[in-house]
Design a protein around this motif. Structure first.
Motif, PDB file in Angstrom:
ATOM      1  N   ARG A  62      38.925  15.778 -25.631  1.00  0.00           N
ATOM      2  CA  ARG A  62      39.748  14.839 -24.851  1.00  0.00           C
ATOM      3  C   ARG A  62      38.903  13.688 -24.311  1.00  0.00           C
ATOM      4  N   LEU A  63      37.592  13.877 -24.218  1.00  0.00           N
ATOM      5  CA  LEU A  63      36.707  12.842 -23.684  1.00  0.00           C
ATOM      6  C   LEU A  63      36.543  11.664 -24.639  1.00  0.00           C
ATOM      7  N   PHE A  64      37.022  11.831 -25.885  1.00  0.00           N
ATOM      8  CA  PHE A  64      36.986  10.724 -26.836  1.00  0.00           C
ATOM      9  C   PHE A  64      38.101   9.712 -26.557  1.00  0.00           C
ATOM     10  N   LYS A  65      39.070  10.086 -25.709  1.00  0.00           N
ATOM     11  CA  LYS A  65      40.230   9.231 -25.459  1.00  0.00           C
ATOM     12  C   LYS A  65      40.157   8.590 -24.077  1.00  0.00           C
ATOM     13  N   THR A  66      40.813   7.459 -23.941  1.00  0.00           N
ATOM     14  CA  THR A  66      40.892   6.778 -22.660  1.00  0.00           C
ATOM     15  C   THR A  66      42.225   6.056 -22.515  1.00  0.00           C
ATOM     16  N   GLN A  67      42.701   5.965 -21.289  1.00  0.00           N
ATOM     17  CA  GLN A  67      43.921   5.213 -20.989  1.00  0.00           C
ATOM     18  C   GLN A  67      43.588   3.826 -20.423  1.00  0.00           C
ATOM     19  N   ARG A  68      42.287   3.512 -20.348  1.00  0.00           N
ATOM     20  CA  ARG A  68      41.867   2.252 -19.721  1.00  0.00           C
ATOM     21  C   ARG A  68      40.987   1.436 -20.678  1.00  0.00           C
ATOM     22  N   PHE A  69      41.480   1.296 -21.899  1.00  0.00           N
ATOM     23  CA  PHE A  69      40.727   0.625 -22.949  1.00  0.00           C
ATOM     24  C   PHE A  69      40.405  -0.820 -22.579  1.00  0.00           C
ATOM     25  N   LYS A  70      41.336  -1.513 -21.926  1.00  0.00           N
ATOM     26  CA  LYS A  70      41.131  -2.921 -21.582  1.00  0.00           C
ATOM     27  C   LYS A  70      39.935  -3.089 -20.637  1.00  0.00           C
ATOM     28  N   LEU A  71      39.858  -2.226 -19.615  1.00  0.00           N
ATOM     29  CA  LEU A  71      38.743  -2.327 -18.670  1.00  0.00           C
ATOM     30  C   LEU A  71      37.430  -1.928 -19.337  1.00  0.00           C
ATOM     31  N   HIS A  72      37.477  -0.938 -20.227  1.00  0.00           N
ATOM     32  CA  HIS A  72      36.279  -0.579 -20.995  1.00  0.00           C
ATOM     33  C   HIS A  72      35.792  -1.783 -21.805  1.00  0.00           C
ATOM     34  N   SER A  73      36.735  -2.523 -22.386  1.00  0.00           N
ATOM     35  CA  SER A  73      36.379  -3.693 -23.207  1.00  0.00           C
ATOM     36  C   SER A  73      35.698  -4.762 -22.363  1.00  0.00           C
ATOM     37  N   VAL A  74      36.264  -5.042 -21.182  1.00  0.00           N
ATOM     38  CA  VAL A  74      35.675  -6.035 -20.286  1.00  0.00           C
ATOM     39  C   VAL A  74      34.279  -5.595 -19.868  1.00  0.00           C
ATOM     40  N   ARG A  75      34.166  -4.314 -19.465  1.00  0.00           N
ATOM     41  CA  ARG A  75      32.873  -3.794 -19.024  1.00  0.00           C
ATOM     42  C   ARG A  75      31.818  -3.956 -20.107  1.00  0.00           C
ATOM     43  N   ASN A  76      32.179  -3.635 -21.333  1.00  0.00           N
ATOM     44  CA  ASN A  76      31.173  -3.616 -22.388  1.00  0.00           C
ATOM     45  C   ASN A  76      30.842  -4.989 -22.945  1.00  0.00           C
ATOM     46  N   LEU A  77      31.734  -5.948 -22.797  1.00  0.00           N
ATOM     47  CA  LEU A  77      31.381  -7.317 -23.155  1.00  0.00           C
ATOM     48  C   LEU A  77      30.246  -7.816 -22.249  1.00  0.00           C
ATOM     49  N   PHE A  78      30.379  -7.561 -20.952  1.00  0.00           N
ATOM     50  CA  PHE A  78      29.347  -7.993 -20.015  1.00  0.00           C
ATOM     51  C   PHE A  78      28.104  -7.111 -20.108  1.00  0.00           C
ATOM     52  N   HIS A  79      28.301  -5.808 -20.340  1.00  0.00           N
ATOM     53  CA  HIS A  79      27.146  -4.926 -20.481  1.00  0.00           C
ATOM     54  C   HIS A  79      26.329  -5.306 -21.712  1.00  0.00           C
ATOM     55  N   PHE A  80      27.031  -5.681 -22.785  1.00  0.00           N
ATOM     56  CA  PHE A  80      26.339  -6.113 -24.000  1.00  0.00           C
ATOM     57  C   PHE A  80      25.532  -7.377 -23.721  1.00  0.00           C
ATOM     58  N   GLY A  81      26.145  -8.324 -22.972  1.00  0.00           N
ATOM     59  CA  GLY A  81      25.427  -9.535 -22.601  1.00  0.00           C
ATOM     60  C   GLY A  81      24.196  -9.221 -21.769  1.00  0.00           C
ATOM     61  N   GLY A  82      24.336  -8.258 -20.845  1.00  0.00           N
ATOM     62  CA  GLY A  82      23.208  -7.841 -20.023  1.00  0.00           C
ATOM     63  C   GLY A  82      22.115  -7.203 -20.847  1.00  0.00           C
ATOM     64  N   GLN A  83      22.517  -6.323 -21.779  1.00  0.00           N
ATOM     65  CA  GLN A  83      21.538  -5.659 -22.641  1.00  0.00           C
ATOM     66  C   GLN A  83      20.781  -6.669 -23.503  1.00  0.00           C
ATOM     67  N   TYR A  84      21.532  -7.631 -24.059  1.00  0.00           N
ATOM     68  CA  TYR A  84      20.890  -8.639 -24.917  1.00  0.00           C
ATOM     69  C   TYR A  84      19.867  -9.453 -24.120  1.00  0.00           C
ATOM     70  N   GLY A  85      20.274  -9.916 -22.935  1.00  0.00           N
ATOM     71  CA  GLY A  85      19.366 -10.703 -22.103  1.00  0.00           C
ATOM     72  C   GLY A  85      18.147  -9.918 -21.677  1.00  0.00           C
ATOM     73  N   TRP A  86      18.345  -8.623 -21.350  1.00  0.00           N
ATOM     74  CA  TRP A  86      17.235  -7.775 -20.901  1.00  0.00           C
ATOM     75  C   TRP A  86      16.239  -7.541 -22.037  1.00  0.00           C
ATOM     76  N   PHE A  87      16.751  -7.170 -23.219  1.00  0.00           N
ATOM     77  CA  PHE A  87      15.864  -6.900 -24.349  1.00  0.00           C
ATOM     78  C   PHE A  87      15.176  -8.182 -24.831  1.00  0.00           C
ATOM     79  N   LEU A  88      15.899  -9.304 -24.799  1.00  0.00           N
ATOM     80  CA  LEU A  88      15.281 -10.569 -25.193  1.00  0.00           C
ATOM     81  C   LEU A  88      14.208 -10.959 -24.181  1.00  0.00           C
ATOM     82  N   GLY A  89      14.496 -10.759 -22.895  1.00  0.00           N
ATOM     83  CA  GLY A  89      13.515 -11.061 -21.856  1.00  0.00           C
ATOM     84  C   GLY A  89      12.250 -10.245 -22.008  1.00  0.00           C
ATOM     85  N   ILE A  90      12.378  -8.990 -22.431  1.00  0.00           N
ATOM     86  CA  ILE A  90      11.220  -8.119 -22.648  1.00  0.00           C
ATOM     87  C   ILE A  90      10.261  -8.725 -23.671  1.00  0.00           C
TER      88      ILE A  90
END
Length: 289
Positions: A62-90
């Motif tokens: 059941r942990l593979f499913k979510t009812q809040r896909f939209k918020l997950h999408s928003v979170r991960n767009l910004f998290h991806f941006g953060g990850q890219y900036g952090w790894f590039l900064g390194i």
């Protein structure tokens, strides 16, 4: 909090410190050999495999499913941006400077939570933000020397992380941590694949080792931090997390011939002080009559 709880928290924080430092070392070792988008793609692949195996092993499909896909999408767009900036900064800045600027994340989170989540903007938060900005100015030293543009990349990454953390705060009220991590890897995989197609190349030899270390530590850092917060107050965890800075500074000096800058340590300490002020809440003594 009992002493045994603090000891457990310290133990888990050692795992957190090791995870973040190994992740940074892995990124530095792959710099010049692999594009950052490609690195993030393989990090997502490895993370997705690990999280999926853990969920299946626990028999909680059941942990593979979510009812809040939209918020997950928003979170991960910004998290991806953060990850890219952090790894590039390194790859562009001294390791200690990247970690120091990253410590501004709680300050940006406080601002975002006040603006968009309706949290009160108190005098205490204002003080913490002023201290945080003072620390950033001390690290970047505008007017004293030319600011490296890469510093703004990492600062932008910190703001993206803050937006991601604010989304995680909302998601954690209904979602299991494993679901949040699964959706993180699942959603970021196609994004990183799309951006990495122009630089596509299969990893070779030792590159697989560093990619595996990055993939594992990206998950273990989150897990160990969560466990540490379970056993101790957030203020203790944040203080222990500050040890990442001198540790990674030593790594930078010893293995990558980076300079040791005392103003950077001082600036990071001021940021830490601002974070602790924001977290501080006086204990209310019981009224015994």
């Amino acid at each position: 909090m009992p002493v045994s709880g603090n000891i457990k928290s310290v133990t888990w924080m050692l795992g957190t410190l090791a995870s973040f430092c190994l992740m940074a070392i892995g990124a530095r070792e792959l710099s010049g050999q692999m594009d950052t988008f490609l690195l993030l793609f393989f990090r997502s692949v490895i993370g997705l495999l690990i999280i999926s195996l853990i969920i299946v092993a626990r028999g909680e499909l059941r942990l593979f499913k979510t009812q809040r896909f939209k918020l997950h999408s928003v979170r991960n767009l910004f998290h991806f941006g953060g990850q890219y900036g952090w790894f590039l900064g390194i790859t562009l800045l001294p390791l200690a400077e990247v970690f120091a600027i990253e410590f501004t994340v709680p300050l940006w989170t406080a601002i975002i939570a006040a603006l968009f989540l309706g949290e009160r903007f108190t005098f205490k938060k204002l003080c913490s933000i002023v201290l945080g900005m003072t620390g950033v100015m001390l690290i970047l030293q505008p007017g004293i020397e030319l600011i490296d543009p890469a510093s703004f990349i990492v600062l932008g990454a910190a703001i993206c992380y803050a937006i991601s953390h604010s989304s995680t705060k909302s998601l954690s009220s209904t979602e299991n941590p494993l679901t949040i991590l699964f959706m993180m890897c699942l959603l970021q995989l196609p994004i990183s694949l799309l951006f990495s197609l122009s630089y596509w190349a299969l990893p070779e030899g030792q590159q697989w080792l560093w990619l595996s270390i990055i993939g594992v530590t990206a998950l273990s850092a989150h897990f160990c931090m969560t466990k540490a917060m379970h056993y101790a107050e957030v203020s203790l965890v944040v203080t222990l997390d500050f040890l990442r800075l001198p540790i990674i500074a030593i790594v930078g000096v010893a293995f990558y011939s980076e300079s040791f800058n005392l103003t950077l340590i001082a600036g990071a300490f001021i940021i830490l002080l601002g974070n602790l002020i924001n977290l501080y809440s006086p204990r209310i003594k019981p009224n015994i009559s």
